[in-house]
Structures are given as C-alpha cells and as structure tokens.
Design an enzyme around this catalytic site. Structure first.
Site, mmCIF file in Angstrom:
data_model
loop_
_atom_site.group_PDB
_atom_site.id
_atom_site.type_symbol
_atom_site.label_atom_id
_atom_site.label_comp_id
_atom_site.label_asym_id
_atom_site.label_seq_id
_atom_site.Cartn_x
_atom_site.Cartn_y
_atom_site.Cartn_z
ATOM 1 C CD GLU A 190 51.070 -7.996 15.496
ATOM 2 O OE1 GLU A 190 50.156 -8.815 15.349
ATOM 3 O OE2 GLU A 190 50.929 -6.784 15.212
ATOM 4 C CD GLN A 194 52.365 -14.609 2.140
ATOM 5 O OE1 GLN A 194 51.158 -14.575 2.303
ATOM 6 N NE2 GLN A 194 53.223 -14.241 3.072
ATOM 7 C CE LYS A 234 40.639 -14.569 8.231
ATOM 8 N NZ LYS A 234 41.617 -14.524 9.315
ATOM 9 N N GLY A 249 45.438 -16.017 3.394
ATOM 10 C CA GLY A 249 45.071 -16.890 4.521
ATOM 11 C C GLY A 249 44.156 -18.031 4.084
ATOM 12 N NE ARG A 308 42.707 -18.193 13.645
ATOM 13 C CZ ARG A 308 42.968 -16.951 14.077
ATOM 14 N NH1 ARG A 308 42.534 -16.564 15.256
ATOM 15 N NH2 ARG A 308 43.645 -16.115 13.325
ATOM 16 N N GLY A 323 54.117 -14.220 7.088
ATOM 17 C CA GLY A 323 53.745 -12.998 7.796
ATOM 18 C C GLY A 323 53.268 -11.899 6.854
ATOM 19 C CE LYS A 357 16.475 -20.718 -20.340
ATOM 20 N NZ LYS A 357 17.067 -21.862 -21.054
ATOM 21 N NE ARG A 383 16.054 -21.509 -14.696
ATOM 22 C CZ ARG A 383 16.053 -22.426 -15.670
ATOM 23 N NH1 ARG A 383 14.918 -22.995 -16.066
ATOM 24 N NH2 ARG A 383 17.169 -22.767 -16.257
ATOM 25 N NE ARG A 412 -9.385 -29.083 -29.226
ATOM 26 C CZ ARG A 412 -9.780 -27.956 -28.693
ATOM 27 N NH1 ARG A 412 -8.979 -27.248 -27.939
ATOM 28 N NH2 ARG A 412 -10.990 -27.502 -28.927
HETATM 29 C C1 UD1 Z 1 47.590 -8.445 11.790
HETATM 30 C C2 UD1 Z 1 48.453 -7.355 12.369
HETATM 31 C C3 UD1 Z 1 47.827 -6.856 13.681
HETATM 32 C C4 UD1 Z 1 46.434 -6.349 13.420
HETATM 33 C C5 UD1 Z 1 45.606 -7.432 12.730
HETATM 34 C C6 UD1 Z 1 44.267 -6.863 12.302
HETATM 35 C C7 UD1 Z 1 50.679 -7.954 11.689
HETATM 36 C C8 UD1 Z 1 51.986 -8.527 12.111
HETATM 37 N N1 UD1 Z 1 49.760 -7.906 12.605
HETATM 38 O O1 UD1 Z 1 47.485 -9.471 12.751
HETATM 39 O O2 UD1 Z 1 48.627 -5.824 14.227
HETATM 40 O O3 UD1 Z 1 45.811 -5.949 14.618
HETATM 41 O O4 UD1 Z 1 46.281 -7.909 11.555
HETATM 42 O O5 UD1 Z 1 43.458 -7.910 11.857
HETATM 43 O O6 UD1 Z 1 50.551 -7.543 10.573
HETATM 44 N N2 UD1 Z 1 48.097 -12.728 5.569
HETATM 45 C C9 UD1 Z 1 48.702 -13.102 4.413
HETATM 46 N N3 UD1 Z 1 49.927 -13.694 4.470
HETATM 47 C C10 UD1 Z 1 50.564 -13.918 5.644
HETATM 48 C C11 UD1 Z 1 49.921 -13.530 6.827
HETATM 49 C C12 UD1 Z 1 48.684 -12.929 6.763
HETATM 50 O O7 UD1 Z 1 48.162 -12.920 3.319
HETATM 51 O O8 UD1 Z 1 51.666 -14.456 5.615
HETATM 52 C C13 UD1 Z 1 46.774 -12.086 5.485
HETATM 53 C C14 UD1 Z 1 45.685 -12.889 6.140
HETATM 54 O O9 UD1 Z 1 45.057 -13.750 5.198
HETATM 55 C C15 UD1 Z 1 44.744 -11.810 6.617
HETATM 56 C C16 UD1 Z 1 45.657 -10.638 6.904
HETATM 57 O O10 UD1 Z 1 46.838 -10.884 6.186
HETATM 58 O O11 UD1 Z 1 43.816 -11.424 5.593
HETATM 59 C C17 UD1 Z 1 45.962 -10.492 8.382
HETATM 60 O O12 UD1 Z 1 46.563 -11.652 8.844
HETATM 61 P P1 UD1 Z 1 46.146 -12.301 10.243
HETATM 62 O O13 UD1 Z 1 47.070 -13.459 10.498
HETATM 63 O O14 UD1 Z 1 44.705 -12.515 10.315
HETATM 64 O O15 UD1 Z 1 46.461 -11.093 11.204
HETATM 65 P P2 UD1 Z 1 47.461 -11.051 12.400
HETATM 66 O O16 UD1 Z 1 48.820 -11.495 11.934
HETATM 67 O O17 UD1 Z 1 46.861 -11.744 13.507
#
Ligand code: UD1
Ligand code: CA
Length: 465
Positions: free
Chosen positions: A160, A74, A22, A11, A15, A79, A356, A338, A445
């Site tokens: 979801e 990725q 993140k 991610g 946000r 997803g 240091k 340090r 000195r």
């Molecule tokens: C996901 C779950 C949800 C759960 C929530 C908990 C799914 C479909 N849903 O929600 O049921 O309650 O987590 O926080 O799994 N990430 C990737 N690659 C992607 C998508 C996400 O690495 O393509 C990572 C994000 O960086 C994050 C984690 O996976 O660390 C969860 O992704 P996020 O989008 O925050 O969660 P949701 O999809 O909202």
C-alpha cells in the site's frame, strides 16, 4: 463453469463531498456500481452470483440491487479484507453450489469490463493460481498499491502507498483493486489477515503474501489497457473517468458510422446503440439504454432516456423518456414524450406537444400545442392545435380512445373516459364528454350571437384622451 463476484461498495462519499454512497457517483450518467455490475453480467456472472458489500445504510443502493443481486453489510469500515469477510456466508453458499472462483472488484472502478474479467479468469485458471491480481502500468501511480516483484520478476506482494518506502513508491505497476480468487483459498486466507499496518486496516492485498505460506500460488494479470484500472475518489478523478469513457463511447460510435460532427455538449451512455448515418447534433444527452435506428437526426438540444427510436426519425429540441417510436417519426421542436408511449411509424409530434402513457397509430399527426395522456389514438388521425385529453379528475386517471381516421378539431377537450369512433369528426372547440359514434360529427359549443353596433357604442362611451 460458473463464477461469482463480490463488489466492495461500503465507502461513503466523503472525498466526493457527496451525501450519497460514493459508488452512486456517475460516469456518463450511469452510477459506477452499475458499470461494475454490468461488467460482471457481460462476463456471464448471473445476478444471484453477485454480492455487493454495502455500509449499514444501504437503502440508496437498493434500486441497483434488483433482480436477485445479493448484498452483505459491512457495518464498520475496517479495510478491504474485512469487507470481503463480510461476504463469507455468500462465499460458503456459492462453494456449496459448486462455484469455484470469485472475483473481488471495487465499486468505484467502473471500467473493469466483461472481456477483461473473462480474459483474466482464463489466465487465473491456466496459472492454477489461488489469487490473480489485475494490475496495470500507469503514468501516475499516486495512492494505488504497488506491485512488488522479486529479482526474477516473480510477483511477491502488494505494498500500500501508505506503507511503501520511497523506492517502492517509484514502481509504476499498480494494483487495480480487482482480483480473481479460488473461493477455497479466500476462505482460508481471510481469517489470517492482520491489521498491523499504517492504516490499521485489514488489507485484502495481504492475501497475496500469504499464498506461499499456504502452499498456494499468486499471479498478476497486467491489464492491456491501463484505463481499466482507473477509479474515482473525488470529483476531479470522476471528471477524468467521464472524459475517458466519453472518448471510448464516441470512438465506437464513429466506427459504427454515426455522425457526431461537434461532440461538445454531447453525452452518450455506454449502453446506447445508434445506427449508421444517424446525425447527433450538439446539446444531446442520451441516458441509459437508448436505441436509435439508422439515418436519424437527433438534436440539437435533445434528451433521450431509456427509449427506442426507429430509423429515419428526427427529434429536434425535445425530450423522450421510456417510450418507443417507429420509423420516420418527426418530433419537435419542443415536444415531450413522457414514459409509456408506443408511437407507430410516420407520426408527427410537433411543437409544444406532450404525450404520456399513450399509443399512437401510423401517420397520426399532433402538429402543435396538444396534451395527450393515457390515450390510444388510432392511425391517420389529425389532431388539431390545442387539443387536450382531460385524463385526471383529481382522483384517478382515465383513458381516451380515438379510432382510426378521426379528425379532432382545434381546441377540443376530450374528457376521459371517452371514445371517439373510427372516422368521426369533432368540430373545433368541442368539449367531448360522451362517446362519439364512428363516422359522426360531434359538435358541442355555444352558438355564436352578434349584437350589432355594440362595440361602436362602447367606444363612444369612452372619455376622449
Ligand atoms: C485499495 C487497495 C489498493 C489498490 C486500490 C485500487 C487495499 C488494502 N488496497 O486501496 O492496493 O491500488 O484499492 O483502487 O485493498 N471498501 C469497503 N470497505 C472498506 C474499505 C474499502 O467497502 O472497509 C471499498 C471502498 O468503498 C472502495 C474499495 O473498497 O470501493 C476500495 O477502497 P479504497 O479505500 O478506495 O481503496 P484503498 O484502500 O485506497
Ligand atoms: Ca483505504
């Protein structure tokens, strides 16, 4: 039996309004990803059995992926199911090595600790599940996936929030985003995931519904402490995680006999260990792996980073980083130690002293206004006010060595590389450029001259106002 873990961390910080991934956002000054990695290690999962899923710009994560932690890229965020698929190679390799189970964890949910992982793995094995979802009952289920159960209470699937009906949104049992999988099952289920949902994503959560079709069992493990499921998507939730973590860390410290009479403005890392009867005053920040012994007074306004402090030390309004202090050391006010210092017991490091990459022997005293860099000071050395080790010639750094029992007079420059032998005495204001033999006096000195009446004559020449 060995197990492995996949940590989703692809991610971005959108946000969070962060330029960095993140999972690097910090809770108690520790990146969330580091919490998750340490949780896995505490559950006995070794570095080479950890695989972090990163975006195609993984560089900022590299410092956390040392020591043999694996990673997979990725490139496109399609997803959570797609993210785990990116680790298929890792999963096959682990299976070939005889590993049977994989945890899948979110890099932005820092509180899934070692104990919870171990406990849920036991439940996963005992239930002979193909997948075990870690769930939690929460007051505000918000955007979390909901746990759907049949009339008999049996776990059916995860819905979801984006796909849920108003009734389903009322469910307060949520998916934490942490799971245990049988690797065999995971490798069978991943290619079957579809993206025909509200977000057009490949949901990892669909592996639950798939289980009965593949004649396998899905289980839910409800976390006894719902805080374990907490994750952060924005700065507001990050602040909430900080507050929760802070309360937990302080609670454990109070239980261990640590005194924090006013916790305002105190931040203590979850990796700090503090001895009983130690007093932590306001304005202190203990970051990283910090060890403080018993009966110390730390603060006010002190920063300790990855350091080790012995028993009965005082550190007042000072900063110490990546260094070790023995027992009974007094630091500050306003001193800086340090990285790379090894300081023996009963040393005094007074106001406006900077050290240091140096070693200091027992009972040596730097009372005030001193810079000591790249040096080895012996025991029982008295370092006067304003002493400077001249360790840098613009190109390279050089060491200063001062033997036991020396007296270094005020305003002395020790121009490195240089050695002052045991028991030697350096007269105030000397610039030491050559080695001083033990027990000798070094004095270098300009001899003082007096010009009689000079000041009076000068004043007489001044025009009267
Ligand atoms: C996901 C779950 C949800 C759960 C929530 C908990 C799914 C479909 N849903 O929600 O049921 O309650 O987590 O926080 O799994 N990430 C990737 N690659 C992607 C998508 C996400 O690495 O393509 C990572 C994000 O960086 C994050 C984690 O996976 O660390 C969860 O992704 P996020 O989008 O925050 O969660 P949701 O999809 O909202
Ligand atoms: Ca999502």
């Amino acid at each position: 039996m060995e197990s492995c873990a996949i940590i989703l961390a692809a991610g971005d910080g959108k946000r969070m309004k962060s330029a960095r991934p993140k999972v690097l956002c910090e809770v108690l000054l520790k990146p969330m990803l580091a919490w998750v990695l340490d949780g896995c290690r505490a559950a006995g999962i070794q570095n080479e059995n950890l695989c972090v899923i990163t975006s195609d710009r993984p560089e900022p994560l590299w410092p956390l992926l040392d020591g043999g932690v694996q990673s997979a890229v990725q490139a496109e965020r399609l997803g959570t199911g797609h993210a785990v698929r990116c680790a298929e190679g890792f999963l096959r390799k682990k299976r070939a090595e005889g590993v049977r189970e994989a945890a899948v964890l979110c890099g932005d949910a820092p509180f899934v600790g070692g104990e919870l992982l171990a406990e849920s793995l036991r439940a996963h094995r005992a239930g002979q599940n193909a997948v075990t979802v870690l769930t939690a009952r929460v007051k505000d289920p918000g955007r979390y996936g909901r746990i759907l159960r049949g009339a008999d209470g049996a776990f059916r699937c995860i819905r979801e929030a984006a796909d849920a009906s108003p009734d389903e949104l009322l469910i307060d049992e949520i998916n934490s985003g942490a799971y245990w999988f049988s690797i065999d099952y995971l490798l069978r289920a991943l290619p079957l995931l579809q993206n025909g949902n509200a977000q057009n994503e490949y949901y990892l959560t669909d592996t639950v519904e798939l289980a009965p079709r593949l004649r396998e069992k899905a289980g839910a493990f409800c976390c006894p402490d719902p805080a374990a499921a907490l994750g952060a998507n924005d700065r507001r939730s990050l602040a909430e995680l900080n507050a929760a973590a802070r309360e937990k860390v302080f609670g454990a410290l109070y239980d261990a006999g640590v005194d924090i009479p006013v916790a305002d403005g105190v931040m203590i890392s979850p990796d700090a260990s503090i001895g009983r009867d130690t007093l932590i005053l306001p304005g202190c920040i203990l970051k990283g792996r910090v060890t403080v012994g018993e009966g110390c007074v730390i603060g006010p306004n002190t920063t300790l980073i990855d350091c080790e402090i012995g028993d009965r030390c005082t550190v007042d309004s000072s900063r110490i980083e990546k260094s070790r202090l023995g027992n009974g050391v007094r630091v500050g006010p306003f001193a800086q130690i340090r990285p790379g210092c090894e300081i023996a017991g009963s040393v005094k490091i007074g106001n406006f002293v900077e050290l240091k990459n140096s070693t200091v022997g027992e009972k040596t005293s730097f009372a005030h206004l001193t810079y000591c860099g790249d040096s080895d000071f012996g025991a029982h050395v008295n370092v006067g006010c304003g002493v400077v080790t001249v360790n840098y010639d613009g190109n390279a750094k050089y060491r200063t060595v001062v033997g036991d029992g020396c007296f270094i007079g005020c305003n002395t420059n020790l121009v490195a590389p240089v050695r002052v032998g045991k028991g030697a005495y350096v007269a105030a204001a000397t610039t030491v450029t050559e080695d001083v033999p033990g027990d000798a006096l070094a004095i270098g000195r300009v001899r003082q001259q007096h010009k009689e009446g000079w000041a009076k004559a000068m004043r007489a020449k001044k025009p009267k106002p």
